[in-house]
Design a protein around this motif. Structure first.
Motif: not given
Length: 374
Positions: A84, A87-88, A95
């Protein structure tokens, strides 16, 4: 993507100049280095933006690195390849998943002024999730606010706890089904009906033995020691046998189990006990998630070069649960119970060479699918 956007913790990072100044505070301090390296756990010091400014030698050993330059400036999730963390654009902690992360929660707790201890399930790129106990403690030095952050590996502890609780839970479920059949046998007079119940009892007794073998199989699977016994099997007969047995389970009371009308007879080479464990876990989860009067439908069809088994119930999985559904020990049913869907993924993808996924919505309910190669 905006590098400052976030769904949970702040995304902001320190300037290179500030970061190097903070690293220098600990790099030149022999006391900190000696103390940190004497600890048997991963020991980090994070700045106010959750970036590493100090790490002990355990970190290099865990990541198989030779120098600290690859460690400094990164956040814990980025350091340990959490799925994760990328993810951003803001990285680790930003995230949608991160609000459920014990590591980020602990760090934010320490930044608010209190020592915080949490458990963290780290989803590592390319491997199974790892469990840690994390402790975050606030600290100040030279006008900077830092967080002392330690990770203790508790995988064996969590594995043992989950296996023991789930193993006994499943045994009790199976024994409960057998007990229900015995009660039915005591009150019926029709010889044909008795024969049918006796047949179910025989199958149930065999299932009890398979439950014991399955508990051992899960332990062996996690340690990489599981050996498969592949042979051609009629999947429809296997599924029908599981459905017939679970109809007598207490959890199936006032619920209906049925085969999908689109079900096809398919033969595949697989490990029968392992596949039965996969289907049984999905079936039990679907029954437990269903309301009274609900219907659980099992399907089997050929899609391309795969046999796809589906288990559907009419209840949607809550959004906060969907992100963690396949993690070990995560469950909505109580502590230590979250091994069912985790074992489904482990058995299917690591050993049966298949795939597992699910779809869930308020309109369509929840469908788990297992695809096996033909």
């Amino acid at each position: 993507m905006d590098p400052q956007s976030t769904f949970f913790a702040p995304a902001e990072r320190s300037s290179e100049e500030e970061l190097q100044a903070q690293i220098g505070l600990f790099q030149s301090d022999d006391l900190y280095r000696g103390f940190g390296n004497a600890l048997p756990v991963i020991y980090l010091i994070l700045n106010a933006n959750r970036q590493v400014v100090y790490a002990n030698d355990r970190v290099l050993e865990a990541l198989d690195l030779n120098e600290f330059s690859c460690v400094y400036g990164r956040r814990p999730g980025e350091l340990f390849n959490c799925v994760h963390a990328s993810e951003e654009a803001g990285g680790c902690g930003t995230s949608r998943y991160c609000e459920n992360c014990g590591a980020v929660q602990a760090i934010l707790g320490a930044q608010s002024g209190s020592r915080t201890i949490k458990e963290c399930r780290l989803n590592i790129e390319g491997s199974l999730a790892a469990d840690f106990r994390v402790m975050a403690t606030p600290m100040e030095r030279n006008g900077y606010r830092f967080t002392i952050f330690t990770l203790e590996d508790i995988q064996h502890e969590k594995r043992r706890e989950a296996l023991e609780r789930t193993f006994f839970h499943d045994l009790l479920n199976t024994a409960g089904g057998l007990s229900g059949l015995v009660e039915i046998l005591e009150i019926i007079d029709d010889e044909q009906e008795k024969e049918e119940v006796l047949t179910l009892l025989k199958k149930g007794s065999q299932r009890l033995i398979e439950e014991i073998h399955s508990g051992r199989a899960l332990s062996q699977a996690e340690s990489g020691q599981l050996v498969l016994n592949r042979a051609p099997h009629a999947l429809l007969g296997l599924i029908s046998e599981i459905i017939q047995f679970y109809e007598s389970y207490p959890v199936a009371r006032n619920r209906r189990l049925c085969l999908s009308e689109a079900t096809e007879p398919i033969t595949a080479e697989t490990d029968r006990p392992l596949l039965m464990r996969v289907v049984a876990n999905l079936l039990k989860n679907a029954l437990e998630a269903s309301q009274e009067g609900g219907v659980v439908t099992v399907g089997l069809r050929k899609v391309g070069n795969e046999a796809v088994i589906t288990v559907h119930n009419q209840t949607a999985v809550p959004p906060r649960v969907r992100q963690q559904i396949f993690e070990r020990s995560f469950s909505t049913k109580g502590a230590g119970r979250g091994i069912g869907t985790y074992s489904v993924k482990l058995f299917t993808e690591k050993y049966l060479e298949g795939r597992v996924w699910f779809e869930s919505s308020g309109e369509k309910g929840t469908t788990f699918s297992v695809a096996l190669p033909l």
